[in-house]
Design an enzyme around this catalytic site. Structure first.
Site, PDB file in Angstrom:
ATOM      1  N   CYS A 193       0.811  -1.233   0.000  1.00 42.71           N
ATOM      2  CA  CYS A 193       0.000   0.000   0.000  1.00 42.71           C
ATOM      3  C   CYS A 193       0.841   1.279   0.000  1.00 42.71           C
ATOM      4  O   CYS A 193       0.313   2.364  -0.237  1.00 42.71           O
ATOM      5  CB  CYS A 193      -0.947   0.015   1.191  1.00 42.71           C
ATOM      6  SG  CYS A 193      -2.126  -1.342   1.127  1.00 42.71           S
ATOM      7  N   HIS A 239      -3.139   7.356   2.932  1.00 46.37           N
ATOM      8  CA  HIS A 239      -3.624   6.069   2.432  1.00 46.37           C
ATOM      9  C   HIS A 239      -4.966   5.747   3.084  1.00 46.37           C
ATOM     10  O   HIS A 239      -5.084   5.763   4.319  1.00 46.37           O
ATOM     11  CB  HIS A 239      -2.589   4.988   2.743  1.00 46.37           C
ATOM     12  CG  HIS A 239      -3.082   3.603   2.468  1.00 46.37           C
ATOM     13  ND1 HIS A 239      -3.696   3.266   1.292  1.00 46.37           N
ATOM     14  CD2 HIS A 239      -3.067   2.478   3.225  1.00 46.37           C
ATOM     15  CE1 HIS A 239      -4.041   1.997   1.336  1.00 46.37           C
ATOM     16  NE2 HIS A 239      -3.672   1.497   2.502  1.00 46.37           N
ATOM     17  N   ASN A 295     -10.387   0.403   0.653  1.00 46.35           N
ATOM     18  CA  ASN A 295      -8.917   0.443   0.616  1.00 46.35           C
ATOM     19  C   ASN A 295      -8.466  -0.142  -0.731  1.00 46.35           C
ATOM     20  O   ASN A 295      -8.668  -1.325  -0.979  1.00 46.35           O
ATOM     21  CB  ASN A 295      -8.373  -0.391   1.790  1.00 46.35           C
ATOM     22  CG  ASN A 295      -6.857  -0.431   1.843  1.00 46.35           C
ATOM     23  OD1 ASN A 295      -6.183  -0.129   0.859  1.00 46.35           O
ATOM     24  ND2 ASN A 295      -6.316  -0.818   2.987  1.00 46.35           N
TER      25      ASN A 295
HETATM   26  N1  COA Z   1     -18.030  -7.880  10.423  1.00 43.57           N
HETATM   27  C1  COA Z   1     -18.419  -8.119  11.674  1.00 43.57           C
HETATM   28  N2  COA Z   1     -17.544  -8.414  12.667  1.00 43.57           N
HETATM   29  C2  COA Z   1     -16.248  -8.473  12.344  1.00 43.57           C
HETATM   30  C3  COA Z   1     -15.789  -8.235  11.032  1.00 43.57           C
HETATM   31  C4  COA Z   1     -16.738  -7.937  10.054  1.00 43.57           C
HETATM   32  N3  COA Z   1     -16.411  -7.686   8.779  1.00 43.57           N
HETATM   33  N4  COA Z   1     -14.433  -8.349  11.024  1.00 43.57           N
HETATM   34  C5  COA Z   1     -14.070  -8.648  12.281  1.00 43.57           C
HETATM   35  N5  COA Z   1     -15.160  -8.730  13.064  1.00 43.57           N
HETATM   36  C6  COA Z   1     -15.225  -9.023  14.495  1.00 43.57           C
HETATM   37  C7  COA Z   1     -14.054  -9.872  14.958  1.00 43.57           C
HETATM   38  O1  COA Z   1     -14.298 -11.231  14.803  1.00 43.57           O
HETATM   39  C8  COA Z   1     -13.979  -9.472  16.425  1.00 43.57           C
HETATM   40  O2  COA Z   1     -14.961 -10.162  17.149  1.00 43.57           O
HETATM   41  P1  COA Z   1     -14.670 -10.655  18.654  1.00 43.57           P
HETATM   42  O3  COA Z   1     -14.437  -9.395  19.442  1.00 43.57           O
HETATM   43  O4  COA Z   1     -15.901 -11.397  19.003  1.00 43.57           O
HETATM   44  O5  COA Z   1     -13.442 -11.530  18.574  1.00 43.57           O
HETATM   45  C9  COA Z   1     -14.365  -7.998  16.421  1.00 43.57           C
HETATM   46  O6  COA Z   1     -15.118  -7.796  15.205  1.00 43.57           O
HETATM   47  C10 COA Z   1     -13.178  -7.068  16.390  1.00 43.57           C
HETATM   48  O7  COA Z   1     -12.250  -7.538  15.398  1.00 43.57           O
HETATM   49  P2  COA Z   1     -10.951  -6.762  15.054  1.00 43.57           P
HETATM   50  O8  COA Z   1     -10.161  -7.512  14.019  1.00 43.57           O
HETATM   51  O9  COA Z   1     -10.294  -6.391  16.338  1.00 43.57           O
HETATM   52  O10 COA Z   1     -11.615  -5.477  14.363  1.00 43.57           O
HETATM   53  P3  COA Z   1     -11.006  -4.074  14.120  1.00 43.57           P
HETATM   54  O11 COA Z   1     -11.828  -3.083  14.783  1.00 43.57           O
HETATM   55  O12 COA Z   1      -9.534  -4.066  14.360  1.00 43.57           O
HETATM   56  O13 COA Z   1     -11.260  -3.891  12.554  1.00 43.57           O
HETATM   57  C11 COA Z   1     -10.003  -3.910  10.507  1.00 43.57           C
HETATM   58  C12 COA Z   1     -10.664  -4.754  11.596  1.00 43.57           C
HETATM   59  C13 COA Z   1      -9.321  -4.825   9.497  1.00 43.57           C
HETATM   60  C14 COA Z   1     -11.092  -3.109   9.816  1.00 43.57           C
HETATM   61  C15 COA Z   1      -8.988  -2.964  11.172  1.00 43.57           C
HETATM   62  O14 COA Z   1      -8.193  -3.695  12.063  1.00 43.57           O
HETATM   63  C16 COA Z   1      -8.102  -2.227  10.219  1.00 43.57           C
HETATM   64  O15 COA Z   1      -8.539  -1.403   9.448  1.00 43.57           O
HETATM   65  N6  COA Z   1      -6.770  -2.457  10.322  1.00 43.57           N
HETATM   66  C17 COA Z   1      -5.766  -1.662   9.639  1.00 43.57           C
HETATM   67  C18 COA Z   1      -5.689  -1.920   8.195  1.00 43.57           C
HETATM   68  C19 COA Z   1      -4.555  -1.136   7.620  1.00 43.57           C
HETATM   69  O16 COA Z   1      -4.102  -0.146   8.145  1.00 43.57           O
HETATM   70  N7  COA Z   1      -4.013  -1.552   6.535  1.00 43.57           N
HETATM   71  C20 COA Z   1      -2.872  -0.808   6.020  1.00 43.57           C
HETATM   72  C21 COA Z   1      -2.205  -1.539   4.986  1.00 43.57           C
HETATM   73  S1  COA Z   1      -3.338  -2.016   3.737  1.00 43.57           S
END
Ligand code: COA
Length: 333
Positions: free
Chosen positions: A115, A257, A287
């Site tokens: 990215c 980004h 993204n």
């Molecule tokens: N829908 C519903 N629930 C979801 C889900 C979805 N699409 N994805 C994850 N969950 C759930 C998980 O299972 C977890 O459940 P639990 O608490 O029962 O275990 C909960 O939501 C939290 O999951 P988590 O992975 O901690 O979510 P998050 O708030 O961190 O969001 C992303 C996930 C990927 C959106 C986020 O972490 C993110 O944007 N990360 C950074 C990405 C990035 O910067 N990339 C840069 C390079 S490309």
């Protein structure tokens, strides 16, 4: 005193999104997620997805053509392409794109930094211009994430989309609008496993073992990546503004980004920027990896949110881990 290096100046911009749109509601019909979760946790409502048979080069040609038109050029003397989803593992995607844009014979190669690829490609191109190797460079970022996303992985399937963006850089003066400032770039391979496609490369092939289930798909440990993204982009932005001699209040717009709306808020708050400064199109496109920044710039300029004379801070973060930042004053295009 030695004359300063010639600068790389933004002379044209173009973007292209494949026409098919997948909404949060479409996704919630096929996996365990909801529109509300996706909007609250990422800020995304919809993303564009390439139809079967459409490859990264197809999107790149469309974006590249628009950038050339915007610059009023039919040809350049270098094509630098960046993508996480090349048409094939070999050769690079850039030569085919250059040929389809009518530039057979022009040097063309790919830069890989996931990215952060667009910033790395800009820095590489600016170096080629400063060294006198090229006067005009077409820089294209293109992604077909839908080719490597696991449709069953709700942590990535709701986040990523497809698209391409491009700019033309020309040799110019460091003081003119559009001149790219100093580049801050970094990497930390200790955390390479936070974002990866485990199979398909020489590591898995030479192991003699078949790929594990799903190893051909893109994997991201989202929560950990989130923390690194905020930290690295904030630091890189501070270093880039310092190198430009800008006080934080000199920044009119932050172009970061588009990984997650909460990351944009966290970075801009840490930088002390006003609420209207971060540009955003994540709601409509999700993204789109390396293509995120040039597509954001093209959309923001089109919508009038990015205006000639705006002091702009560019930053990105991605797999590798990699990150970067630079500055420019947005030009009249
Ligand atoms: N829908 C519903 N629930 C979801 C889900 C979805 N699409 N994805 C994850 N969950 C759930 C998980 O299972 C977890 O459940 P639990 O608490 O029962 O275990 C909960 O939501 C939290 O999951 P988590 O992975 O901690 O979510 P998050 O708030 O961190 O969001 C992303 C996930 C990927 C959106 C986020 O972490 C993110 O944007 N990360 C950074 C990405 C990035 O910067 N990339 C840069 C390079 S490309």
């Amino acid at each position: 005193m030695a004359a300063p290096h010639p600068a790389a100046v933004v002379a044209g911009i173009g973007a292209w999104l494949p026409p098919d749109v997948v909404t949060n509601h479409d996704l919630s019909a096929r996996m365990d997620t909801t529109d509300a979760w996706i909007r609250q946790r990422t800020g995304i409502r919809r993303r564009h997805i390439a139809s079967p048979g459409t490859a990264a080069s197809d999107l790149a040609v469309e974006a590249g053509r628009r950038a050339l038109e915007s610059a009023g050029l039919r040809t350049v003397d270098m094509v630098v392409l960046t993508t996480t989803t090349p048409d094939k593992p070999c050769p690079a995607t850039a030569p085919a794109v250059a040929a389809r844009l009518g530039m057979e014979g022009v040097p063309a190669f790919d830069v890989a930094a996931v990215c952060s690829g667009f910033l790395y490609a800009l820095a590489t191109s600016a170096g080629l211009i400063a060294a006198g190797t090229a006067d005009h460079v077409l820089v294209i970022a293109t992604e077909v994430y839908s080719a490597i996303i696991d449709p069953a992985d709700r942590g990535t399937a709701v986040v990523f989309g497809d698209g391409a963006g491009a700019v033309v850089l020309r040799r110019g003066d460091p003081d003119e609008w559009g001149a790219l400032g100093a580049f801050v770039l970094g990497s930390d391979g200790v955390h390479e496993d936070l974002i990866q496609v485990p199979a398909g490369g020489s590591r898995q092939r030479k192991s003699g073992l078949p790929p594990g289930p799903g190893d051909e798909f893109f994997r991201m440990r989202g929560k950990e990546v989130f923390r690194h993204a905020v930290q690295r982009m904030t630091t890189a932005c501070r270093q880039a503004t310092l190198a430009a001699g800008w006080e934080p209040d000199r920044v009119d717009r932050l172009a970061a980004h588009q990984a997650n709306a909460r990351i944009l808020t966290a970075v801009s708050e840490r930088l002390g920027l006003a609420g209207d400064q971060p540009l955003s199109n994540i709601e409509q496109v999700g993204n789109i990896g390396a293509a995120s920044l040039p597509v954001l710039l093209a959309h923001s300029a089109e919508r009038g949110e990015l205006k000639p004379g705006h002091h702009l801070l560019l930053t990105a973060f991605g797999g590798g881990l990699t990150w970067g930042a630079t500055t420019l004053v947005w030009p009249q295009l």
